[in-house]
Design a protein around this motif. Structure first.
Motif, PDB file in Angstrom:
ATOM      1  N   MET A 255       0.825  -1.198   0.000  1.00 59.05           N
ATOM      2  CA  MET A 255       0.000   0.000   0.000  1.00 59.05           C
ATOM      3  C   MET A 255       0.865   1.256   0.000  1.00 59.05           C
ATOM      4  SD  MET A 255      -2.963  -1.058  -0.227  1.00 59.05           S
ATOM      5  CE  MET A 255      -4.170   0.184   0.116  1.00 59.05           C
ATOM      6  N   SER A 258       3.194   1.454  -3.485  1.00 61.15           N
ATOM      7  CA  SER A 258       2.546   0.792  -4.612  1.00 61.15           C
ATOM      8  C   SER A 258       3.100   1.261  -5.945  1.00 61.15           C
ATOM      9  CB  SER A 258       1.043   0.986  -4.559  1.00 61.15           C
ATOM     10  OG  SER A 258       0.764   2.332  -4.356  1.00 61.15           O
ATOM     11  N   PHE A 259       4.028   2.204  -5.901  1.00 59.78           N
ATOM     12  CA  PHE A 259       4.647   2.644  -7.141  1.00 59.78           C
ATOM     13  C   PHE A 259       5.944   1.896  -7.389  1.00 59.78           C
ATOM     14  CE2 PHE A 259       2.853   6.135  -4.586  1.00 59.78           C
ATOM     15  CZ  PHE A 259       1.620   6.158  -5.189  1.00 59.78           C
ATOM     16  N   PRO A 418      -0.941  -4.129 -21.312  1.00 61.47           N
ATOM     17  CA  PRO A 418      -0.318  -2.818 -21.150  1.00 61.47           C
ATOM     18  C   PRO A 418      -1.229  -1.874 -20.370  1.00 61.47           C
ATOM     19  CG  PRO A 418      -1.047  -3.142 -23.415  1.00 61.47           C
ATOM     20  CD  PRO A 418      -1.285  -4.431 -22.702  1.00 61.47           C
ATOM     21  N   GLN A 419      -2.546  -2.007 -20.582  1.00 57.66           N
ATOM     22  CA  GLN A 419      -3.460  -1.127 -19.852  1.00 57.66           C
ATOM     23  C   GLN A 419      -4.591  -1.938 -19.265  1.00 57.66           C
ATOM     24  OE1 GLN A 419      -4.506   2.102 -22.479  1.00 57.66           O
ATOM     25  NE2 GLN A 419      -2.874   3.294 -21.540  1.00 57.66           N
ATOM     26  N   PHE A 420      -4.966  -1.561 -18.066  1.00 55.18           N
ATOM     27  CA  PHE A 420      -5.981  -2.327 -17.361  1.00 55.18           C
ATOM     28  C   PHE A 420      -7.358  -1.715 -17.568  1.00 55.18           C
ATOM     29  CE2 PHE A 420      -4.097  -5.118 -13.880  1.00 55.18           C
ATOM     30  CZ  PHE A 420      -3.043  -5.466 -14.682  1.00 55.18           C
ATOM     31  N   PHE A 425      -8.923  -6.267 -14.310  1.00 54.19           N
ATOM     32  CA  PHE A 425      -8.834  -6.391 -12.857  1.00 54.19           C
ATOM     33  C   PHE A 425      -9.598  -7.621 -12.393  1.00 54.19           C
ATOM     34  CE2 PHE A 425      -7.558  -1.890 -12.679  1.00 54.19           C
ATOM     35  CZ  PHE A 425      -6.493  -2.037 -11.822  1.00 54.19           C
TER      36      PHE A 425
ATOM     37  N   ALA B  58      -3.557   5.778  -2.713  1.00 48.24           N
ATOM     38  CA  ALA B  58      -2.421   5.183  -3.414  1.00 48.24           C
ATOM     39  C   ALA B  58      -2.905   4.108  -4.381  1.00 48.24           C
ATOM     40  CB  ALA B  58      -1.430   4.591  -2.423  1.00 48.24           C
ATOM     41  N   ALA B  59      -3.883   3.315  -3.937  1.00 45.95           N
ATOM     42  CA  ALA B  59      -4.413   2.259  -4.795  1.00 45.95           C
ATOM     43  C   ALA B  59      -5.062   2.867  -6.028  1.00 45.95           C
ATOM     44  CB  ALA B  59      -5.415   1.410  -4.026  1.00 45.95           C
ATOM     45  N   LEU B  60      -5.722   4.011  -5.829  1.00 45.85           N
ATOM     46  CA  LEU B  60      -6.397   4.659  -6.955  1.00 45.85           C
ATOM     47  C   LEU B  60      -5.397   5.211  -7.965  1.00 45.85           C
ATOM     48  CD1 LEU B  60      -9.298   6.419  -5.064  1.00 45.85           C
ATOM     49  CD2 LEU B  60      -9.483   4.550  -6.690  1.00 45.85           C
ATOM     50  N   ILE B  61      -4.314   5.793  -7.450  1.00 42.84           N
ATOM     51  CA  ILE B  61      -3.266   6.300  -8.342  1.00 42.84           C
ATOM     52  C   ILE B  61      -2.733   5.168  -9.196  1.00 42.84           C
ATOM     53  CG2 ILE B  61      -0.841   7.039  -8.352  1.00 42.84           C
ATOM     54  CD1 ILE B  61      -2.325   9.396  -7.865  1.00 42.84           C
ATOM     55  N   ASN B  62      -2.438   4.061  -8.526  1.00 37.14           N
ATOM     56  CA  ASN B  62      -1.933   2.895  -9.228  1.00 37.14           C
ATOM     57  C   ASN B  62      -2.901   2.446 -10.304  1.00 37.14           C
ATOM     58  OD1 ASN B  62       0.461   1.672  -9.093  1.00 37.14           O
ATOM     59  ND2 ASN B  62      -0.188   0.013  -7.746  1.00 37.14           N
ATOM     60  N   ARG B  63      -4.146   2.455  -9.928  1.00 38.42           N
ATOM     61  CA  ARG B  63      -5.194   2.006 -10.837  1.00 38.42           C
ATOM     62  C   ARG B  63      -5.299   2.921 -12.049  1.00 38.42           C
ATOM     63  NH1 ARG B  63     -10.001  -1.230  -8.594  1.00 38.42           N
ATOM     64  NH2 ARG B  63      -8.194  -2.551  -8.431  1.00 38.42           N
ATOM     65  N   ARG B  65      -3.025   4.720 -13.272  1.00 37.92           N
ATOM     66  CA  ARG B  65      -1.852   4.530 -14.104  1.00 37.92           C
ATOM     67  C   ARG B  65      -2.031   3.281 -14.968  1.00 37.92           C
ATOM     68  NH1 ARG B  65       3.974   3.041 -11.742  1.00 37.92           N
ATOM     69  NH2 ARG B  65       2.666   1.370 -10.977  1.00 37.92           N
ATOM     70  N   LEU B  66      -2.547   2.212 -14.344  1.00 31.57           N
ATOM     71  CA  LEU B  66      -2.748   0.971 -15.100  1.00 31.57           C
ATOM     72  C   LEU B  66      -3.814   1.138 -16.167  1.00 31.57           C
ATOM     73  CD1 LEU B  66      -2.651  -1.632 -12.204  1.00 31.57           C
ATOM     74  CD2 LEU B  66      -0.933  -1.294 -13.964  1.00 31.57           C
ATOM     75  N   GLU B  67      -4.827   1.915 -15.856  1.00 36.45           N
ATOM     76  CA  GLU B  67      -5.935   2.062 -16.793  1.00 36.45           C
ATOM     77  C   GLU B  67      -5.585   2.967 -17.968  1.00 36.45           C
ATOM     78  OE1 GLU B  67      -9.676   1.324 -13.732  1.00 36.45           O
ATOM     79  OE2 GLU B  67      -9.046   3.364 -14.207  1.00 36.45           O
ATOM     80  N   GLY B  68      -4.601   3.841 -17.756  1.00 35.21           N
ATOM     81  CA  GLY B  68      -4.171   4.721 -18.834  1.00 35.21           C
ATOM     82  C   GLY B  68      -5.338   5.483 -19.432  1.00 35.21           C
ATOM     83  N   LYS B  69      -5.438   5.488 -20.762  1.00 31.93           N
ATOM     84  CA  LYS B  69      -6.519   6.288 -21.322  1.00 31.93           C
ATOM     85  C   LYS B  69      -7.852   5.546 -21.319  1.00 31.93           C
ATOM     86  CE  LYS B  69      -5.251   5.633 -26.236  1.00 31.93           C
ATOM     87  NZ  LYS B  69      -4.174   4.649 -26.089  1.00 31.93           N
ATOM     88  N   ASN B  70      -7.858   4.290 -20.860  1.00 33.81           N
ATOM     89  CA  ASN B  70      -9.128   3.579 -20.686  1.00 33.81           C
ATOM     90  C   ASN B  70      -9.883   4.011 -19.436  1.00 33.81           C
ATOM     91  OD1 ASN B  70      -8.666   2.069 -22.916  1.00 33.81           O
ATOM     92  ND2 ASN B  70      -7.805   0.334 -21.790  1.00 33.81           N
ATOM     93  N   ILE B  86       2.307  13.028  -6.724  1.00 31.31           N
ATOM     94  CA  ILE B  86       2.868  11.855  -7.405  1.00 31.31           C
ATOM     95  C   ILE B  86       2.071  11.564  -8.677  1.00 31.31           C
ATOM     96  CG2 ILE B  86       3.039   9.344  -7.240  1.00 31.31           C
ATOM     97  CD1 ILE B  86       4.003   9.790  -4.370  1.00 31.31           C
ATOM     98  N   MET B  90       3.369  11.647 -12.549  1.00 31.26           N
ATOM     99  CA  MET B  90       3.189  10.537 -13.488  1.00 31.26           C
ATOM    100  C   MET B  90       2.477  10.988 -14.755  1.00 31.26           C
ATOM    101  SD  MET B  90       1.871   7.464 -11.097  1.00 31.26           S
ATOM    102  CE  MET B  90       2.935   6.578  -9.972  1.00 31.26           C
TER     103      MET B  90
END
Lengths: 553, 331
Positions: A255, A258-259, A418-420, A425, B58-63, B65-70, B86, B90
């Motif tokens: 947590m 997470s980066f 590459p993208q979620f 998820f 933090a989890a949302l930021i990560n998310r 980032r993973l979701e990108g433009k989706n 942060i 990014m």
């Protein structure tokens, strides 16, 4: 004829071998990725980890596991002894009520206990008494100094008291494992050995220590192995009770960083090594033990009736355990569920959580069942070193605590996608939970498949069935009970799974465990008690299966 | 085949409302209780619907980032300036017009207006009044490392973003060495128990299980509102001429780079920074409004010395703070 039979099996086995290998590779990849990621950590950071956080967390985890093991032994053996050797009023109900804690997830226990003992809880008086009198008392100080002398662990009094209370909660939640196994062992051991010892002039105490304890040791050890593994990999309860162990620290690390996944991965690696070495040690000791018990059950006349003070104390002891392990928690859940229902908090949104949980659990159970089949099939047919290795490797989820599996699988998903999107998820989450509970499925299927002899398959083929027909009409019907129980076991555990859900669930896709977690970590969530109730109710079939297995054995 | 269709239908039936297309989607790391009423007021005023998805920042930021433009998110709310910065570093957010954010001092915004603060929170101490005498030696937050407090101090675990933000400020103002000593002292004094939530710290201090805790100021007010007679008191450390002042943090909002509803998103930010929005957003949780001239909630003072560190530093200095935390091995 013989030739074609051999050829037929060789083909079939190689077909399942390929699938088995694929499944195992897939299951092991997350672990390898964790290994790889922890390799990214610089030497200086590894050294730092080794000198500060890691040894401390290891020590905390070992302390907790030891104390929980001790307490579960006391609780489990004493209750099993009383309930097999003496006749009690409504003893069946007592047995059931002592097994019931297995239906309650440990994080629900932790949540309930924090509320039972909070300022407004039912047991606030007990908490206050503890705070005012016990914590400063010479009893606790004596225990603490004994502990310090035995272990060299220099704790403050409040830290020791925290450790004790967390161990107690975990022990109450998991002593039924010991209880069940010891009870089964006691039920099978006739009293003839004891009587022989008595005839030789041994008194009651030495009969206990020199006859009963050695006979029970394998059962106790097997129960404790389960308890210790559960304690090491427990995430929810220790987090809620704020006693951080290795597993919960990995979650916190994830947590926080997470980066950057290197540190959580490194911690995970240490934990995996620890769990593995525990398993190896346990196997080593167990392999040298033999069960010497007869198959005859206890004769009814050997079950004695207690009278007078012993009866009173026995009732007090069992009653006390049942009160804290079952009655009070369940009563609180029922009362709060009723209140929630009465206030109209059990609305459509709640049923959506229920649906979400069941939906995921159904998919996970089905996926795990299908994925485990080739592994189990290949191993039962081939039974070679290689197939056993595959089988063992598919059990990787068994030693990996939830957060570690979740991190590993999401590392894998990061490589692929590459993208979620929310769908990704969902997929990652399902795979993580399936990997975690794959061992349940593969072990249950293995034992079921052992009932299908090669000659049964040959008979089918000789009568003209194709390989597929054979599978559908001979193998599957025979192993169906095993498949059902495997599915139910995975379903139940997937339903209760917490850490992977917290880390990987799609936004807005809440499940029952997540609701309970939020209740415990934030302020009141009205739907938490009904959520816990749903989980407990859903676990009943598994409990029933387990009890049935114990009876028939 | 049929079963799978039924399942698909059920899934859609149960979850479609989450993704209805016409509303603004906000990923929020702030407690729903303090966001929802404000959003309802916004919807009432503008007719724009808002969908909240709550999780940890933090989890949302990560998310995102993973979701990108989706990503479905149009805006991101966090309780921590560090996390916001942060996200900005990014490249997840887009600058907000100066026109909208100028009502807030530059100290409380991200670089290039990549995010803007909405409400301030202060790192203060809560003490049990029975031990006031005993604790009178505490003048600075660094005094929490004093060995006298062994087993009596309550702090959160170090994954708490407010905790990290506080340490970032102390590191900036007092340097590595002093901060390391401080962290080592915290670790010793907390005696193996770290808290999940600030609210539990206040509870335990009120119950006398611990006698002093390091918390965000509003937790004290929240507890006192429910339990007016609780024996707790807020202590403001590091005051006076030589004191470094109290570490501040802000909750804030950012607009996603990939939003398709930029105009509505801007409208929402403007609403939150209006006097009405500010009052609601901050007063609901006893926080400090960032717009000048908006009064604080009754009984909540902001009349003290604040540490002079711009909020964007909470993001820039976060890694440094984390490396110190890691060095000491806090969990």
């Amino acid at each position: 004829m013989i030739d074609s039979r051999v050829k037929y099996f060789a083909n079939k086995v190689s077909f399942s071998a390929v699938f088995a290998l694929l499944v195992v590779l897939f299951v092991v990849t997350p672990l390898l990725l964790i290994l790889f990621n922890s390799g990214q950590l610089s030497a200086a950071k590894w050294t730092n980890l080794w000198t500060s956080k890691a040894p401390e967390l290891l020590w905390r985890t070992i302390k907790l596991a030891t104390l929980v093991a001790l307490l579960t032994t006391v609780l489990g053996v004493s209750t099993a002894w009383l309930l097999t050797r003496y006749r009690f009023f409504a003893s069946k109900v007592l047995v059931w009520s002592l097994v019931l804690p297995l239906a309650i997830p440990t994080y629900v226990y932790a949540d309930i206990y924090t509320r039972l003992f909070s300022d407004r809880g039912w047991f606030s008086w007990l908490a206050q008494y503890w705070q005012r009198h016990v914590i400063e008392s010479s009893l606790l100080q004596g225990l603490q100094s004994l502990w310090t002398r035995l272990t060299g662990d220099d704790t403050t009094l409040s830290e020791f008291s925290d450790l004790l209370s967390v161990s107690l909660v975990l022990a109450l939640a998991s002593f039924p494992y010991v209880f069940l196994l010891v009870r089964a062992a006691l039920n099978k051991s006739t009293k003839s050995l004891e009587e022989a010892a008595r005839l030789q002039g041994a008194d009651a105490r030495s009969v206990f220590w020199r006859v009963n304890v050695p006979l029970l040791r394998p059962a106790i050890a097997a129960g404790l192995a389960i308890v210790v593994l559960h304690t090491i990999s427990d995430f929810g309860a220790v987090s809620i009770l704020q006693y951080h162990t290795f597993t919960s620290a990995i979650y916190l690390q994830y947590m926080r960083d997470s980066f950057d996944l290197a540190l959580p991965a490194a911690l995970s690696l240490i934990l995996v090594v620890m769990a593995l070495s525990f398993l190896v040690i346990e196997r080593f000791f167990r392999s040298r033990q033999r069960y010497f018990v007869s198959d005859r059950a206890l004769e009814p006349e050997q079950i004695k009736r207690l009278r007078g003070y012993p009866l009173f104390f026995a009732w007090c002891w069992i009653g006390l355990i049942a009160l804290f392990a079952v009655v009070a928690p369940v009563a609180l859940i029922l009362v709060e569920s009723f209140q929630a229902w009465y206030h109209g908090d059990v609305g459509l949104i709640f049923w959506r959580y229920v649906f979400n949980s069941f939906f995921i659990a159904v998919i996970v159970a089905t996926v795990a069942l299908i994925a485990a089949f080739p592994v189990a099939y290949y191993h039962t047919r081939r039974n070679s070193l290689y197939s056993a290795a595959l089988m063992h490797m598919s059990n990787v989820g068994f030693i990996l605590p939830g957060p570690v599996v979740a991190i590993g699988v999401s590392l894998l998903a990061l490589l692929v996608f590459p993208q979620f999107s929310p769908m990704v998820f969902l997929l990652t989450w399902i795979v993580a939970v399936a990997v975690r509970y794959l061992p349940l499925a593969s072990q249950a299927q293995e034992s079921a498949l052992q009932q299908v002899t090669p000659s049964m398959e040959c008979a089918g083929r000789m009568l003209g069935a194709t390989a597929w027909q054979n599978m559908r009409r001979v193998i599957l019907p025979v192993i169906r009970p095993g498949l059902v129980s495997a599915w139910v076991l995975v379903f139940i555990d997937a339903l209760k799974e917490l850490p992977a859900a917290l880390l990987l669930k799609p936004q807005g896709f809440e499940t029952l465990p997540v609701i309970i977690w939020q209740q415990a970590s934030e302020e009141m969530m009205e739907a938490a008690a009904p959520a816990a109730l749903m989980l407990i109710l859903a676990t009943f079939p598994a409990l029933w299966l387990m009890m049935k297995g114990h009876k028939s054995r | 085949m049929k079963t799978s269709k039924v399942l698909l239908f059920l899934l859609v039936f149960f979850n479609l409302p989450v993704w209805s297309e016409d509303s603004l989607v906000i990923y929020s790391g702030r407690h729903e209780k303090f966001v929802k009423p404000v959003m309802e007021a916004f919807t009432k005023q503008t007719g724009i619907k808002v969908k909240l998805l709550n999780s940890k920042s933090a989890a949302l930021i990560n998310r995102m980032r993973l979701e990108g433009k989706n990503t479905k998110a149009d805006l991101f709310i966090s309780n921590d300036a560090g996390t916001l910065q942060i996200g900005a570093d990014m490249g997840l957010f887009q600058p907000i017009d100066e026109e909208i954010v100028k009502v807030v001092g530059p100290k409380y915004r991200g670089e290039k207006n990549s995010w803007v603060g909405l409400s301030g929170r202060a790192r203060v101490l809560v003490i049990n009044t029975k031990y006031e005498e005993e604790l009178s030696f505490i003048k600075s937050v660094f005094d929490l490392a004093n060995p006298k407090l062994l087993g009596k101090l309550a702090v959160t675990h170090s994954a708490n973003s407010s905790f990290i933000a506080g340490i970032t400020v102390y590191q900036k103002l007092a340097g590595d060495k002093k901060t390391l000593e401080f962290l080592a002292g915290l670790k010793k004094n907390s005696a193996g128990k770290v808290y999940n939530k600030h609210s539990k710290i206040v509870e335990d201090v009120a119950a006398g299980k611990k006698i002093v805790g390091l918390v965000n100021h509003y937790y004290i007010f929240r507890y006192l509102k429910k339990n007016p007679k609780a024996p707790i008191k807020m202590i403001l450390p590091d005051q006076g001429e030589k004191g470094m002042g109290i570490a501040w943090n802000v909750a804030g909002i950012a607009i996603l780079k990939h939003t398709k509803k930029l105009e509505q998103a801007k409208q929402l930010v403007a609403f939150l920074l209006s006097e009405k929005g500010q009052k609601m957003f901050s007063i609901l949780n006893n926080e400090y409004p960032v717009r000048k001239g908006v009064p604080t909630a009754k009984g909540v003072t902001s009349d003290y010395k604040v540490a002079d560190v711009p909020m964007s530093v909470l993001g820039k200095g976060r890694n440094k703070a984390l490396s110190l935390i890691e060095k000491v091995g806090l969990y």
